[in-house]
Design an enzyme around this catalytic site. Structure first.
Site, PDB file in Angstrom:
ATOM      1  N   ASP A  77      65.062  64.051  48.489  1.00  0.00           N
ATOM      2  CA  ASP A  77      64.488  65.347  48.880  1.00  0.00           C
ATOM      3  C   ASP A  77      64.270  65.375  50.397  1.00  0.00           C
ATOM      4  O   ASP A  77      63.915  66.408  50.961  1.00  0.00           O
ATOM      5  CB  ASP A  77      63.196  65.658  48.107  1.00  0.00           C
ATOM      6  N   SER A  78      64.542  64.248  51.068  1.00  0.00           N
ATOM      7  CA  SER A  78      64.599  64.222  52.536  1.00  0.00           C
ATOM      8  C   SER A  78      65.630  65.229  53.031  1.00  0.00           C
ATOM      9  O   SER A  78      65.635  65.585  54.211  1.00  0.00           O
ATOM     10  CB  SER A  78      64.956  62.819  53.034  1.00  0.00           C
TER      11      SER A  78
ATOM     12  N   ASP B  45      66.411  62.769  43.649  1.00  0.00           N
ATOM     13  CA  ASP B  45      64.958  62.943  43.736  1.00  0.00           C
ATOM     14  C   ASP B  45      64.502  64.156  42.953  1.00  0.00           C
ATOM     15  O   ASP B  45      65.139  65.212  42.998  1.00  0.00           O
ATOM     16  CB  ASP B  45      64.550  63.158  45.203  1.00  0.00           C
TER      17      ASP B  45
ATOM     18  N   LYS C  69      64.474  60.098  40.512  1.00  0.00           N
ATOM     19  CA  LYS C  69      63.368  59.369  41.155  1.00  0.00           C
ATOM     20  C   LYS C  69      62.196  60.316  41.310  1.00  0.00           C
ATOM     21  O   LYS C  69      62.385  61.484  41.663  1.00  0.00           O
ATOM     22  CB  LYS C  69      63.810  58.822  42.520  1.00  0.00           C
TER      23      LYS C  69
ATOM     24  N   GLU D  48      57.868  60.478  42.669  1.00  0.00           N
ATOM     25  CA  GLU D  48      56.849  59.805  43.477  1.00  0.00           C
ATOM     26  C   GLU D  48      55.540  59.664  42.711  1.00  0.00           C
ATOM     27  O   GLU D  48      55.107  60.596  42.029  1.00  0.00           O
ATOM     28  CB  GLU D  48      56.600  60.615  44.765  1.00  0.00           C
TER      29      GLU D  48
ATOM     30  N   GLU E 103      58.010  52.392  49.867  1.00  0.00           N
ATOM     31  CA  GLU E 103      58.181  52.992  51.199  1.00  0.00           C
ATOM     32  C   GLU E 103      56.969  52.699  52.074  1.00  0.00           C
ATOM     33  O   GLU E 103      55.830  52.961  51.681  1.00  0.00           O
ATOM     34  CB  GLU E 103      58.394  54.511  51.055  1.00  0.00           C
TER      35      GLU E 103
HETATM   36  N1  LIG Z   1      65.077  61.372  58.475  1.00  0.00           N
HETATM   37  C1  LIG Z   1      64.244  60.985  57.536  1.00  0.00           C
HETATM   38  N2  LIG Z   1      64.060  59.655  57.327  1.00  0.00           N
HETATM   39  C2  LIG Z   1      63.190  59.222  56.376  1.00  0.00           C
HETATM   40  O1  LIG Z   1      63.062  57.988  56.199  1.00  0.00           O
HETATM   41  C3  LIG Z   1      62.471  60.186  55.611  1.00  0.00           C
HETATM   42  C4  LIG Z   1      62.715  61.560  55.861  1.00  0.00           C
HETATM   43  N3  LIG Z   1      63.579  61.925  56.832  1.00  0.00           N
HETATM   44  N4  LIG Z   1      62.079  62.522  55.139  1.00  0.00           N
HETATM   45  C5  LIG Z   1      61.301  62.155  53.984  1.00  0.00           C
HETATM   46  C6  LIG Z   1      60.594  60.891  54.216  1.00  0.00           C
HETATM   47  C7  LIG Z   1      59.561  60.952  55.302  1.00  0.00           C
HETATM   48  N5  LIG Z   1      59.567  59.603  55.799  1.00  0.00           N
HETATM   49  C8  LIG Z   1      58.868  59.138  56.892  1.00  0.00           C
HETATM   50  C9  LIG Z   1      58.619  59.955  57.967  1.00  0.00           C
HETATM   51  C10 LIG Z   1      57.925  59.485  59.084  1.00  0.00           C
HETATM   52  C11 LIG Z   1      57.471  58.186  59.095  1.00  0.00           C
HETATM   53  C12 LIG Z   1      56.712  57.685  60.309  1.00  0.00           C
HETATM   54  O2  LIG Z   1      56.714  58.331  61.337  1.00  0.00           O
HETATM   55  N6  LIG Z   1      56.059  56.528  60.188  1.00  0.00           N
HETATM   56  C13 LIG Z   1      55.300  55.882  61.237  1.00  0.00           C
HETATM   57  C14 LIG Z   1      54.162  55.130  60.579  1.00  0.00           C
HETATM   58  C15 LIG Z   1      52.893  55.314  61.303  1.00  0.00           C
HETATM   59  C16 LIG Z   1      51.845  54.317  60.786  1.00  0.00           C
HETATM   60  O3  LIG Z   1      51.191  54.581  59.773  1.00  0.00           O
HETATM   61  O4  LIG Z   1      51.733  53.258  61.418  1.00  0.00           O
HETATM   62  C17 LIG Z   1      56.180  54.870  61.990  1.00  0.00           C
HETATM   63  O5  LIG Z   1      55.981  54.723  63.180  1.00  0.00           O
HETATM   64  O6  LIG Z   1      57.042  54.225  61.360  1.00  0.00           O
HETATM   65  C18 LIG Z   1      57.696  57.363  58.007  1.00  0.00           C
HETATM   66  C19 LIG Z   1      58.413  57.841  56.910  1.00  0.00           C
HETATM   67  C20 LIG Z   1      60.562  58.826  55.102  1.00  0.00           C
HETATM   68  N7  LIG Z   1      61.491  59.821  54.656  1.00  0.00           N
HETATM   69  C1  LIG Z   2      63.299  57.946  51.934  1.00  0.00           C
HETATM   70  C2  LIG Z   2      63.867  57.914  50.550  1.00  0.00           C
HETATM   71  C3  LIG Z   2      63.372  56.769  49.747  1.00  0.00           C
HETATM   72  C4  LIG Z   2      63.627  59.229  49.856  1.00  0.00           C
HETATM   73  O1  LIG Z   2      62.854  59.371  48.961  1.00  0.00           O
HETATM   74  C5  LIG Z   2      64.373  60.385  50.357  1.00  0.00           C
HETATM   75  O2  LIG Z   2      65.367  60.220  51.114  1.00  0.00           O
HETATM   76  O3  LIG Z   2      64.003  61.502  49.990  1.00  0.00           O
HETATM   77 MG   LIG Z   3      62.390  61.423  48.606  1.00  0.00          MG
END
Ligand SMILES: Nc1nc(=O)c2c([nH]1)NC[C@@H]1CN(c3ccc(C(=O)N[C@@H](CCC(=O)O)C(=O)O)cc3)CN21
Ligand SMILES: CC(C)C(=O)C(=O)O
Ligand SMILES: [Mg+2]
Length: 275
Positions: A44-45, A83, A113, A115, A182
């Site tokens: 669903d990303s 998803d 899948k 959540e 994740e």
């Molecule tokens: N392009 C893309 N990649 C992805 O992995 C993804 C999506 N979109 N859309 C749905 C979800 C959203 N996701 C995400 C989006 C942002 C972060 C992020 O910015 N994480 C911070 C963590 C901050 C913290 O708690 O320390 C990082 O810096 O990694 C993580 C997963 C994973 N999924």
């Molecule tokens: C980040 C992965 C695991 C996902 O759920 C997605 O792409 O939607």
């Molecule tokens: Mg997803």
């Protein structure tokens, strides 16, 4: 060889890593499939990377089916997981079974899948009973963005870590065929991977998981809205695409493209008649 839920579970038993990438359309699914991937996730990303939403909440069943159909037509060998979008399974077990069924029947996915942990065990059980394999998704569950207050690493406190372990064990007991972890601390993900028999597929959960998944636009550096810490760029395809687009624009503007070999002919007699 066609990957199935059985082959990925056997891979874990043999200690072989499981590979997974997202895909959302026919051409990309075909390229990824031909590279030898085990699993493709129609995530669903797609709401974020394909449709430009700020989160995944607006993605509909129609969106998911549309993209899943395209992916399943392109991938011959990978196991295709779709998803379940936000609100397609949370409100009731009945919704969950019907919508999982649509992803299989209309999208031709081989697994779905969803959540969540304990809250969705009844859904995991009921969908599994309907002969639809279910992949659970724990840790940072993006559909709960408004509860977490952002996309943040999960399972850091003792209480949260214990719930994550219980949720993973419970998902297995409810019939899940695999678990996506994740943004979970690596040591915790490793512990969970050792404590359950079904494969764990990590994204931001370290090398102790049984497999890995990434969003293809992230690993190809085609998506620049944000870059989570877990992303490794395996190619600079975004830059390569922009260079090719710029070249095309330049060649059209200065008359270099199309050249003779890109055009179709007509006989001189015919041309004379027209003049
Ligand atoms: N392009 C893309 N990649 C992805 O992995 C993804 C999506 N979109 N859309 C749905 C979800 C959203 N996701 C995400 C989006 C942002 C972060 C992020 O910015 N994480 C911070 C963590 C901050 C913290 O708690 O320390 C990082 O810096 O990694 C993580 C997963 C994973 N999924
Ligand atoms: C980040 C992965 C695991 C996902 O759920 C997605 O792409 O939607
Ligand atoms: Mg997803």
């Amino acid at each position: 060889m066609k990957n199935t839920v059985v082959t990925i579970q056997e891979a874990k038993k043999r200690g072989e890593k499981i590979t997974m990438l997202t895909a959302y359309d026919y051409s990309m699914a075909k390229l990824i499939d031909e590279s030898g991937i085990n699993m493709i996730l129609v995530g669903d990303s797609l709401g974020m990377v394909m449709l430009g939403y700020e989160d995944t909440l607006s993605v509909t069943m129609e969106d998911m089916i549309h993209h899943t159909k395209a992916v399943t037509r392109g991938a011959k060998n990978a196991l295709i997981v779709a998803d379940m979008p936000f609100m397609s399974y949370q409100a009731s077990v009945y919704d969950a079974v019907c919508n999982a069924g649509r992803l299989m029947k209309e999208g031709r996915a081989q697994a779905v899948k969803l959540e969540g942990g304990k809250e969705v065990f009844p859904q995991i059980e009921a969908i599994t009973k309907a002969s639809i394999p279910v992949v659970a998704h724990l840790g940072l569950t993006p559909q709960s963005l408004n509860v977490f207050g952002g996309f943040k690493v999960q399972g850091k406190s003792e209480e949260a870590a214990k719930k994550l372990i219980e949720d993973a064990k419970g998902a297995e007991a409810a019939g899940a065929v695999a678990v996506v972890l994740e943004c979970v601390p690596a040591k915790l993900a490793e512990l969970i991977s050792k404590q359950i028999n079904i494969p764990t597929i990590g994204i931001g959960a370290g090398a102790g998981c049984d497999g890995q998944v990434l969003v293809y636009q992230d690993m190809l550096a085609m998506f620049g809205d944000f870059k989570p810490k877990f992303v490794k760029q395996f190619g600079q395809i975004g830059e390569q695409m922009k260079a090719a687009f710029s070249q095309y624009i330049k060649e059209v503007q200065n008359g270099v493209f199309p050249a003779e070999q890109h055009t179709y002919g007509i006989s001189d007699e015919m041309l004379e008649k027209l003049y």
